[in-house]
Every structure is written in C-alpha cells, then in structure tokens.
Design an enzyme around this catalytic site. Structure first.
Site, PDB file in Angstrom:
ATOM      1  N   PRO A  10       0.571  -1.205   0.002  1.00 16.33           N
ATOM      2  CA  PRO A  10       0.163   0.037   0.005  1.00 16.33           C
ATOM      3  C   PRO A  10       0.811   1.268   0.056  1.00 16.33           C
ATOM      4  O   PRO A  10       1.850   1.371   0.622  1.00 16.33           O
ATOM      5  CB  PRO A  10      -0.825  -0.016   1.337  1.00 16.33           C
ATOM      6  CG  PRO A  10      -0.239  -0.852   1.887  1.00 16.33           C
ATOM      7  CD  PRO A  10       0.568  -2.087   1.173  1.00 16.33           C
ATOM      8  N   ASN A  11       0.183   2.317  -0.675  1.00 21.32           N
ATOM      9  CA  ASN A  11       0.799   3.702  -0.868  1.00 21.32           C
ATOM     10  C   ASN A  11       2.123   3.825  -1.721  1.00 21.32           C
ATOM     11  O   ASN A  11       2.680   4.859  -2.014  1.00 21.32           O
ATOM     12  CB  ASN A  11       1.099   4.316   0.606  1.00 21.32           C
ATOM     13  CG  ASN A  11      -0.139   4.451   1.384  1.00 21.32           C
ATOM     14  OD1 ASN A  11      -1.116   4.942   0.815  1.00 21.32           O
ATOM     15  ND2 ASN A  11      -0.149   3.636   2.508  1.00 21.32           N
ATOM     16  N   ARG A  18       5.283  10.982  -2.470  1.00 24.03           N
ATOM     17  CA  ARG A  18       5.041  10.689  -1.149  1.00 24.03           C
ATOM     18  C   ARG A  18       6.154  10.811   0.065  1.00 24.03           C
ATOM     19  O   ARG A  18       7.299  10.215  -0.542  1.00 24.03           O
ATOM     20  CB  ARG A  18       4.517   9.268  -1.027  1.00 24.03           C
ATOM     21  CG  ARG A  18       4.325   8.604   0.459  1.00 24.03           C
ATOM     22  CD  ARG A  18       4.295   7.140   0.398  1.00 24.03           C
ATOM     23  NE  ARG A  18       4.245   6.655   1.799  1.00 24.03           N
ATOM     24  CZ  ARG A  18       4.418   5.278   2.043  1.00 24.03           C
ATOM     25  NH1 ARG A  18       4.806   4.249   1.277  1.00 24.03           N
ATOM     26  NH2 ARG A  18       4.155   5.090   3.115  1.00 24.03           N
ATOM     27  N   TYR A  23      11.205   8.655   1.278  1.00 25.25           N
ATOM     28  CA  TYR A  23      11.021   7.546   0.375  1.00 25.25           C
ATOM     29  C   TYR A  23      11.802   7.939  -1.169  1.00 25.25           C
ATOM     30  O   TYR A  23      11.991   7.111  -1.923  1.00 25.25           O
ATOM     31  CB  TYR A  23       9.749   7.345   0.067  1.00 25.25           C
ATOM     32  CG  TYR A  23       9.041   6.686   1.201  1.00 25.25           C
ATOM     33  CD1 TYR A  23       9.311   5.455   2.021  1.00 25.25           C
ATOM     34  CD2 TYR A  23       7.975   7.299   1.817  1.00 25.25           C
ATOM     35  CE1 TYR A  23       9.055   4.897   3.072  1.00 25.25           C
ATOM     36  CE2 TYR A  23       7.445   6.871   3.085  1.00 25.25           C
ATOM     37  CZ  TYR A  23       8.091   5.681   3.610  1.00 25.25           C
ATOM     38  OH  TYR A  23       7.444   4.997   4.891  1.00 25.25           O
ATOM     39  N   ASN A  75       7.965  -5.713  -1.175  1.00 29.54           N
ATOM     40  CA  ASN A  75       7.826  -4.548  -0.466  1.00 29.54           C
ATOM     41  C   ASN A  75       6.605  -4.287   0.213  1.00 29.54           C
ATOM     42  O   ASN A  75       5.669  -3.933  -0.447  1.00 29.54           O
ATOM     43  CB  ASN A  75       8.527  -3.229  -0.730  1.00 29.54           C
ATOM     44  CG  ASN A  75       8.643  -1.889   0.237  1.00 29.54           C
ATOM     45  OD1 ASN A  75       7.977  -2.108   1.342  1.00 29.54           O
ATOM     46  ND2 ASN A  75       8.904  -0.794  -0.224  1.00 29.54           N
ATOM     47  N   ALA A  78       3.215  -0.796   4.635  1.00 27.81           N
ATOM     48  CA  ALA A  78       2.660  -0.926   6.182  1.00 27.81           C
ATOM     49  C   ALA A  78       2.318  -2.129   6.430  1.00 27.81           C
ATOM     50  O   ALA A  78       2.275  -2.551   7.568  1.00 27.81           O
ATOM     51  CB  ALA A  78       1.597   0.118   6.421  1.00 27.81           C
ATOM     52  N   GLU A  99      12.681  -9.433   1.445  1.00 27.48           N
ATOM     53  CA  GLU A  99      11.935  -8.267   1.776  1.00 27.48           C
ATOM     54  C   GLU A  99      12.989  -7.181   1.598  1.00 27.48           C
ATOM     55  O   GLU A  99      14.020  -7.043   1.822  1.00 27.48           O
ATOM     56  CB  GLU A  99      11.813  -8.478   3.228  1.00 27.48           C
ATOM     57  CG  GLU A  99      10.988  -7.400   3.983  1.00 27.48           C
ATOM     58  CD  GLU A  99      10.995  -7.583   5.591  1.00 27.48           C
ATOM     59  OE1 GLU A  99      11.279  -8.790   5.928  1.00 27.48           O
ATOM     60  OE2 GLU A  99      10.512  -6.753   6.194  1.00 27.48           O
ATOM     61  N   HIS A 101      12.978  -2.540   1.649  1.00 30.17           N
ATOM     62  CA  HIS A 101      12.384  -1.417   2.016  1.00 30.17           C
ATOM     63  C   HIS A 101      13.160  -0.367   1.719  1.00 30.17           C
ATOM     64  O   HIS A 101      14.282  -0.314   1.540  1.00 30.17           O
ATOM     65  CB  HIS A 101      12.167  -1.287   3.707  1.00 30.17           C
ATOM     66  CG  HIS A 101      11.619  -2.306   4.211  1.00 30.17           C
ATOM     67  ND1 HIS A 101      10.102  -2.436   4.344  1.00 30.17           N
ATOM     68  CD2 HIS A 101      11.694  -3.533   4.952  1.00 30.17           C
ATOM     69  CE1 HIS A 101       9.497  -3.479   4.704  1.00 30.17           C
ATOM     70  NE2 HIS A 101      10.758  -4.273   5.103  1.00 30.17           N
ATOM     71  N   ARG A 108      13.743   3.837  12.131  1.00 26.67           N
ATOM     72  CA  ARG A 108      12.608   4.683  12.371  1.00 26.67           C
ATOM     73  C   ARG A 108      11.675   4.494  13.513  1.00 26.67           C
ATOM     74  O   ARG A 108      12.149   4.044  14.679  1.00 26.67           O
ATOM     75  CB  ARG A 108      11.517   4.362  11.033  1.00 26.67           C
ATOM     76  CG  ARG A 108      12.345   4.951   9.914  1.00 26.67           C
ATOM     77  CD  ARG A 108      11.681   4.903   8.548  1.00 26.67           C
ATOM     78  NE  ARG A 108      10.501   5.732   8.632  1.00 26.67           N
ATOM     79  CZ  ARG A 108       9.703   5.514   7.570  1.00 26.67           C
ATOM     80  NH1 ARG A 108       9.576   4.868   6.653  1.00 26.67           N
ATOM     81  NH2 ARG A 108       8.783   6.629   7.840  1.00 26.67           N
TER      82      ARG A 108
HETATM   83  C1  DQA Z   1       8.298   1.058   3.694  1.00 25.61           C
HETATM   84  C2  DQA Z   1       8.481   1.237   5.211  1.00 25.61           C
HETATM   85  C3  DQA Z   1       7.141   1.012   5.946  1.00 25.61           C
HETATM   86  O1  DQA Z   1       7.167   1.282   7.389  1.00 25.61           O
HETATM   87  C4  DQA Z   1       6.236   2.114   5.361  1.00 25.61           C
HETATM   88  O2  DQA Z   1       4.858   1.693   5.884  1.00 25.61           O
HETATM   89  C5  DQA Z   1       6.058   1.812   3.704  1.00 25.61           C
HETATM   90  C6  DQA Z   1       7.150   1.901   3.084  1.00 25.61           C
HETATM   91  C7  DQA Z   1       9.810   1.439   2.846  1.00 25.61           C
HETATM   92  O3  DQA Z   1       9.667   0.927   1.865  1.00 25.61           O
HETATM   93  O4  DQA Z   1      10.476   2.111   3.650  1.00 25.61           O
HETATM   94  O5  DQA Z   1       4.829   2.125   3.146  1.00 25.61           O
HETATM   95  O6  DQA Z   1       8.157  -0.288   3.613  1.00 25.61           O
END
Ligand code: DQA
Length: 147
Positions: A10-11, A18, A23, A75, A78, A99, A101, A108
C-alpha cells in the site's frame, strides 16, 4: 529463463511525491522499469504488481505459485508491521523471497521496527532508497546464474 515477481504494498503507488525526504523521488514506474530491463538483459522474465489491498496481494502470491515464479521481491509497505495473512501467503507458497524497504525501518518509529516477514525471508534489504530493489534483484540474478 526464470520468472521473478516484484510486489509492492500500500501507498507505494505514490512514490515520487509521497514523503520524498523519506522515500526519495523515484516513481514506481521508474523502479519497475529499471528492474524489468535488468531482468530481461539477464535472460529472465520479471513481473510487477502493486496493490493497496491486502487480499489482492495475497491472491497475487497464490497465483505466483501456479505460474512457476522462482523468486519474489516484496516491499509490503505498512503491511510489513501488521499482516500475518500476507506472511502466511508467502509461507504457504514457499517461494523464496527478499523483503525490501526504501527506508531503514530499524532507524524509524518503534512500530516500524518489527516485521512479520523478516524471519521467513531469504534476506532483507532496507534503507537504500530505490536502490534497495536493485540490490535485491542483483542478488537474485547472481544466484540464478550460479545455480
Ligand atoms: C516501507 C516502510 C514502511 O514502514 C512503510 O509503511 C512503507 C514503506 C519502506 O519501503 O521503507 O509504506 O516499507
């Protein structure tokens, strides 16, 4: 020729605009385009999928098994910190996954420091911005070449 699936949670469709200080400025299309080209030049097929919906990501993982995907890069956004269901889907299909990020989740907020995925992942790459995905794919391509 191996098949590799890249999943974005998501997002991540908002990448580029964003919270760019967290990011970066690469868009999802930039990232997916670079990964697709790198896999193709190594003789492999890479597919990408982004969803804001947990069930859609789970269904994509289930389909990956029937499609014979050799590796998954994910990825989970959240869902990293919340989704036992997504974790169970990856465990269920038993496709090795990396995985990824963009941000360093260990540096964080406390709620981002736990991942439901890391202990069953092949490995974790976190904190290198868009390069995190490229590093994960580099590893997979090298591994495919040597096995
Ligand atoms: C994320 C880190 C997560 O905590 C966050 O909710 C994201 C992006 C990252 O790529 O740094 O949406 O996965």
């Amino acid at each position: 020729m191996a098949k590799i699936l890249v999943l974005h949670g998501p997002n991540l469709n908002l990448l580029g605009t964003r919270e760019p200080e967290v990011y970066g400025r690469s868009t999802l299309a930039d990232i997916d385009g670079g990964l697709t080209a790198a896999a193709k030049s190594a003789g492999h097929e890479l597919q990408t999928f982004q969803s804001n919906a947990e069930h859609a990501l789970i269904e994509r993982i289930h389909a990956a098994s029937a499609e014979g995907m050799a590796w998954i890069v994910i990825n989970p956004g959240a869902y990293t910190h919340t989704s036992i269901a997504l974790r169970d889907a990856l465990a269920g299909v038993a496709i090795p996954f990396v995985e990824v990020h963009l941000s360093n989740i260990q540096a964080r907020e406390a709620f981002r420091q736990h991942s439901y995925f890391s202990d069953i992942a092949f490995g974790v790459i976190s904190g290198f911005g868009a390069e995190s995905y490229a590093l994960a794919l580099d590893f997979i391509l090298r591994r495919l070449a040597s096995h």
